[in-house]
Design an enzyme around this catalytic site. Structure first.
Site, PDB file in Angstrom:
ATOM      1  N   ASP A 331       0.917  -1.144   0.000  1.00  0.00           N
ATOM      2  CA  ASP A 331       0.000   0.000   0.000  1.00  0.00           C
ATOM      3  C   ASP A 331       0.950   1.185   0.000  1.00  0.00           C
ATOM      4  O   ASP A 331       2.160   1.013  -0.164  1.00  0.00           O
ATOM      5  CB  ASP A 331      -0.906  -0.044   1.233  1.00  0.00           C
ATOM      6  CG  ASP A 331      -1.919   1.098   1.295  1.00  0.00           C
ATOM      7  OD1 ASP A 331      -2.502   1.305   2.379  1.00  0.00           O
ATOM      8  OD2 ASP A 331      -2.131   1.791   0.277  1.00  0.00           O
ATOM      9  N   GLN A 332       0.487   2.405   0.203  1.00  0.00           N
ATOM     10  CA  GLN A 332       1.428   3.501   0.432  1.00  0.00           C
ATOM     11  C   GLN A 332       1.350   3.873   1.906  1.00  0.00           C
ATOM     12  O   GLN A 332       0.352   4.473   2.351  1.00  0.00           O
ATOM     13  CB  GLN A 332       1.093   4.741  -0.419  1.00  0.00           C
ATOM     14  CG  GLN A 332       1.516   4.623  -1.859  1.00  0.00           C
ATOM     15  CD  GLN A 332       0.368   4.248  -2.769  1.00  0.00           C
ATOM     16  OE1 GLN A 332      -0.788   4.470  -2.447  1.00  0.00           O
ATOM     17  NE2 GLN A 332       0.684   3.685  -3.923  1.00  0.00           N
ATOM     18  N   ASP A 485      -5.376   2.801   1.428  1.00  0.00           N
ATOM     19  CA  ASP A 485      -6.426   2.062   0.713  1.00  0.00           C
ATOM     20  C   ASP A 485      -6.039   1.680  -0.719  1.00  0.00           C
ATOM     21  O   ASP A 485      -6.910   1.478  -1.556  1.00  0.00           O
ATOM     22  CB  ASP A 485      -7.750   2.844   0.684  1.00  0.00           C
ATOM     23  CG  ASP A 485      -8.399   2.928   2.057  1.00  0.00           C
ATOM     24  OD1 ASP A 485      -9.395   3.661   2.202  1.00  0.00           O
ATOM     25  OD2 ASP A 485      -7.907   2.283   2.992  1.00  0.00           O
ATOM     26  N   HIS A 486      -4.741   1.569  -1.017  1.00  0.00           N
ATOM     27  CA  HIS A 486      -4.309   1.120  -2.351  1.00  0.00           C
ATOM     28  C   HIS A 486      -3.654  -0.239  -2.180  1.00  0.00           C
ATOM     29  O   HIS A 486      -2.458  -0.349  -1.977  1.00  0.00           O
ATOM     30  CB  HIS A 486      -3.337   2.124  -2.971  1.00  0.00           C
ATOM     31  CG  HIS A 486      -3.945   3.479  -3.155  1.00  0.00           C
ATOM     32  ND1 HIS A 486      -3.295   4.644  -2.853  1.00  0.00           N
ATOM     33  CD2 HIS A 486      -5.182   3.839  -3.604  1.00  0.00           C
ATOM     34  CE1 HIS A 486      -4.099   5.678  -3.110  1.00  0.00           C
ATOM     35  NE2 HIS A 486      -5.238   5.215  -3.566  1.00  0.00           N
ATOM     36  N   ILE A 487      -4.473  -1.287  -2.277  1.00  0.00           N
ATOM     37  CA  ILE A 487      -4.038  -2.633  -1.918  1.00  0.00           C
ATOM     38  C   ILE A 487      -3.356  -3.265  -3.117  1.00  0.00           C
ATOM     39  O   ILE A 487      -3.969  -3.427  -4.175  1.00  0.00           O
ATOM     40  CB  ILE A 487      -5.247  -3.482  -1.492  1.00  0.00           C
ATOM     41  CG1 ILE A 487      -6.070  -2.720  -0.442  1.00  0.00           C
ATOM     42  CG2 ILE A 487      -4.794  -4.827  -0.963  1.00  0.00           C
ATOM     43  CD1 ILE A 487      -7.457  -3.274  -0.245  1.00  0.00           C
TER      44      ILE A 487
END
Lengths: 552, 181
Positions: A331-332, A485-487
């Site tokens: 993710d970040q 929320d960037h899986i």
């Protein structure tokens, strides 16, 4: 299986998941004349219902609790955060940075793009070559020149607006083969001031390409009118979300089964995929067949389903001869700084995110520590200003002046780091089970020294310099890394089947008719929002799928 | 194609029912507060109580107040604090004694303690649109919550945009110009 309903007369293509990836592929397949069946774990809901849910939330839940307007169904749980106990319910998280994997996605038809920011950065050529350029991480199995036309198709499919001047475009040194379909969205006062201030310290705040209709309607959806609540939901669908594709998919002959939770992918004697089993809301099992299968449930749910599907031929789970399914979770990792300033920054004009600083993601330092993206948040700070002013016990004119001052003169600065893929950042099946009896996902997460060194030497000092440049009188940094929320990473792409799950088309190395497109396939996390890259990979997979099915 | 209430799940799990459950939990939470007991007859909240509450609100908050919202706030706060009617009268008495036209005229004379807390709670409810910090708190107002008004010349009330396609700019009025409302 006892009591199981016999299969649907199989479709050409079975797509599990109705998020942006599943919907892009479904529509490409339908346009090519193929039959498509989509399975969606959660419900189909109307936009007005989500807007009403949002408006009836107390102010404490309207910001930062992006899943609050999306109460999950018992059979399709996702993260809820009204209180800490609730947040521990579904995702089982462990490791030094468990908090940074508290991922908020939406198990509804349309998926997480219901509440995404809409930001559509492209990767740079260097982002795809971390190993050969900097000796860290992994290379993509193809270069920027291969993904560029897919970026264009994704930008036109979703309706992405952006600047036409190359000096304002990203990546900086790569030519676009087509212009953005729409011009940029204007800055509000806050972004304008932030851009000027950041430039003084060598940080270039660029207008963000975003899947938001800019100045005109696009695809039958209206132009953005600045409702400033892109998350958790665009009230008018000026922001692209996959839910807007569903009626088109149905009109083109696609079938969508909602409240249908896939729990097992079934292989045949040749280890190809022949069926998917799902539970309905009455816990009845059903089986659907097809010729080709796409699992596009997001970067957590897809590896979970592959692991759940283990069978005699695939003892470690499907698509997992490499033992990489569920590993390399990325993710970040995010840090936020809340600042109070002497002068106003004025958020709340236009979209909630409309620009970011990206030149800080690139450089030779990437051999040593992570690059990172910086931005100011543009959601209206009036509720935060009011809550803080009321706490001071003020009344009358003093109250109103202080609300105005705190709303205007405070800001949230965000930095998102690039994490490297690590095998120990891993999703496995928890012993805890959900309402349907399916194992919940367990994720171990550690952002690693690559990120921690970046925070210490690179990003936090730059946040502090930004704050000083903005005239900040106070600066409060989040005590730990948070989710963005960037899986990504759980079904990692590569040319070597021994070390990767899918190939350059997101086709499983192990099963010739199984595709696993999306964030899970990305070999590098980068520091920027992943959705446009996921959409490009979806379209590339769609091309391969259509080639397969039209030639057999 | 789809009807207005489309939600393909069985009735037991639809969103409307979940909201009713949530409200039920919220009321249950309120019942745990020490101010309410199983036997307590909730002080009757008459039309007169509501009028007096609005009268007090008007002198506590120097702005145009929505009477419908005010009725709801008053009733809900009374359920939380059955002594509200008495406190309303006490606060109105202090205001009258000082011939108060605006809140600054009499607020310093409000004694510290439950009376001042109630006055601040009333102001807070009008500004935030909720009367309690609970995650299940009933929302009285969003668009009409006063918290958005001091910045309404710049900051959008989320989901209530009054603008047009790309119709905003980087201009901002001075911080000192508090809008009339």
């Amino acid at each position: 299986m006892a009591g199981e309903r016999s299969g649907d007369g199989g479709a050409d293509l079975v797509v599990v998941g109705t998020g942006v990836v599943g919907c892009l592929i479904a529509e490409q397949a339908l346009d090519a004349g193929l039959s498509v069946l989509m399975l969606e774990a959660g419900p189909r809901v109307e936009r007005w219902r989500i807007v009403e849910n949002y408006r009836n939330l107390p102010p404490s839940l309207r910001l930062f609790h992006w899943d609050a307007p999306y109460p999950p169904k018992p059979w399709a749980p996702h993260l809820e955060t009204r209180h800490d106990k609730e947040a521990e319910e579904y995702l089982q998280l462990e490791g030094p940075n468990a908090r940074a994997y508290l991922q908020g996605y939406v198990r509804y038809a349309g998926g997480a793009t219901w509440h995404w920011a809409g930001i559509c950065w492209r990767l740079t050529p260097e982002d795809m070559r971390l190993q050969s350029q900097f000796g860290v991480g992994r290379d993509w199995p193809f270069g920027y020149d291969v993904i560029e036309p897919y970026y264009v198709r994704a930008e036109y499919a979703m309706g992405v607006c952006g600047p036409s001047e190359p000096a304002l475009q990203w990546p900086p040194n790569a030519t676009r083969s087509k212009p953005y379909p729409m011009g940029p969205i204007p800055f509000g006062p806050g972004e304008h001031r932030f851009t000027e201030v950041a430039a003084k310290i060598g940080m270039r705040n660029l207008p963000a390409p975003q899947a938001r209709n800019s100045g005109i309607s696009y695809d039958g959806r209206p132009a953005c009118c600045g409702n400033n609540n892109c998350f958790p939901v665009c009230p008018i669908a000026a922001k692209y979300d996959a839910a807007t594709a569903l009626p088109r998919i149905e009109t083109k002959g696609g079938r969508i089964l909602v409240n249908s939770v896939a729990y097992r992918i079934e292989t045949d004697a040749r280890n190809s995929i022949q069926a998917v089993h799902y539970f309905d809301s009455q816990k009845q099992s059903h089986r659907v067949t097809g010729r080709t299968f796409v699992i596009a449930c997001n970067g957590i749910e897809t590896p979970k389903l592959l692991l759940l599907s283990k069978d005699d031929r695939n003892a470690r789970g499907l698509a997992n001869s490499s033992d990489q399914v569920g590993r390399n979770m990325m993710d970040q990792p995010k840090l936020i700084a809340d600042v109070e300033m002497r002068e106003p920054l004025w958020t709340g004009v236009g979209p909630v995110q409309s620009s970011s600083i990206l030149n800080t993601t690139q450089g030779t330092f990437r051999g040593r520590h992570a690059g990172a993206m910086f931005r100011m948040e543009n959601f209206a700070r009036s509720p935060l200003g009011a809550a803080a002013a009321l706490k001071k016990g003020l009344v009358g004119k003093a109250l109103d002046r202080e609300i105005r001052r705190l709303a205007a003169c405070t800001a949230r600065l965000t930095v998102e780091h690039e994490i490297l893929p690590h095998a120990e950042n891993r999703l496995t099946l928890s012993a805890k089970r959900d309402w349907l009896g399916l194992n919940k996902p367990n994720i171990h997460y550690d952002v690693g020294d690559y990120v921690r060194r970046s925070a210490k030497e690179y990003t936090v000092p730059r946040l502090q310099r930004l704050a000083v440049a903005l005239g900040a009188t106070s600066f409060e940094l989040s005590p730990e890394f948070l989710n963005s929320d960037h899986i990504m990473g759980g079904c990692i792409m590569g040319s070597d089947p021994a070390t990767s799950v899918v190939d350059a088309d997101c086709r499983s190395h192990d099963h010739d008719n199984l595709f696993l497109p999306g964030g899970g396939a990305m070999p590098s996390g980068t520091a920027s929002n992943s959705t446009l890259t996921m959409a490009a990979l979806a379209l590339k997979a769609a091309d391969a799928i259509v080639r397969d099915l039209q030639h057999t | 194609m789809s009807d207005l209430h489309r939600d393909d799940s069985p009735a037991a799990f639809n969103l409307e029912r979940r909201e009713a459950l949530v409200l039920g939990i919220a009321l249950g939470t309120w019942a745990a507060l020490p101010t309410l007991s199983a036997q307590a007859a909730v002080t009757s909240w008459s039309d007169e109580s509501a009028d007096r509450f609005l009268e007090l609100s008007a002198v506590l908050i120097p702005h145009r107040l929505n009477a419908v919202v005010g009725k709801r706030i008053g009733a809900a706060m009374n359920a939380l604090h059955p002594s509200l009617s008495e406190q309303v009268e006490e606060l109105l008495a202090i205001a009258k004694k000082k011939n108060a036209r605006v809140v600054e005229d009499f607020f310093p004379d409000v004694p510290e303690g439950p009376l001042k807390e109630s006055a601040l709670a009333i102001i807070s409810a009008w500004y935030l649109g909720v009367a309690s910090p609970a995650p299940d708190a009933e929302v009285f107002a969003f668009e009409y919550a006063l918290m958005f008004q001091p910045t309404r010349d710049v900051m959008t009330i989320p989901s209530y945009a009054i603008s047009g396609p790309n119709a905003w700019s980087a201009d901002a009025p001075p911080l000192s110009d508090v809008p009339e409302f």
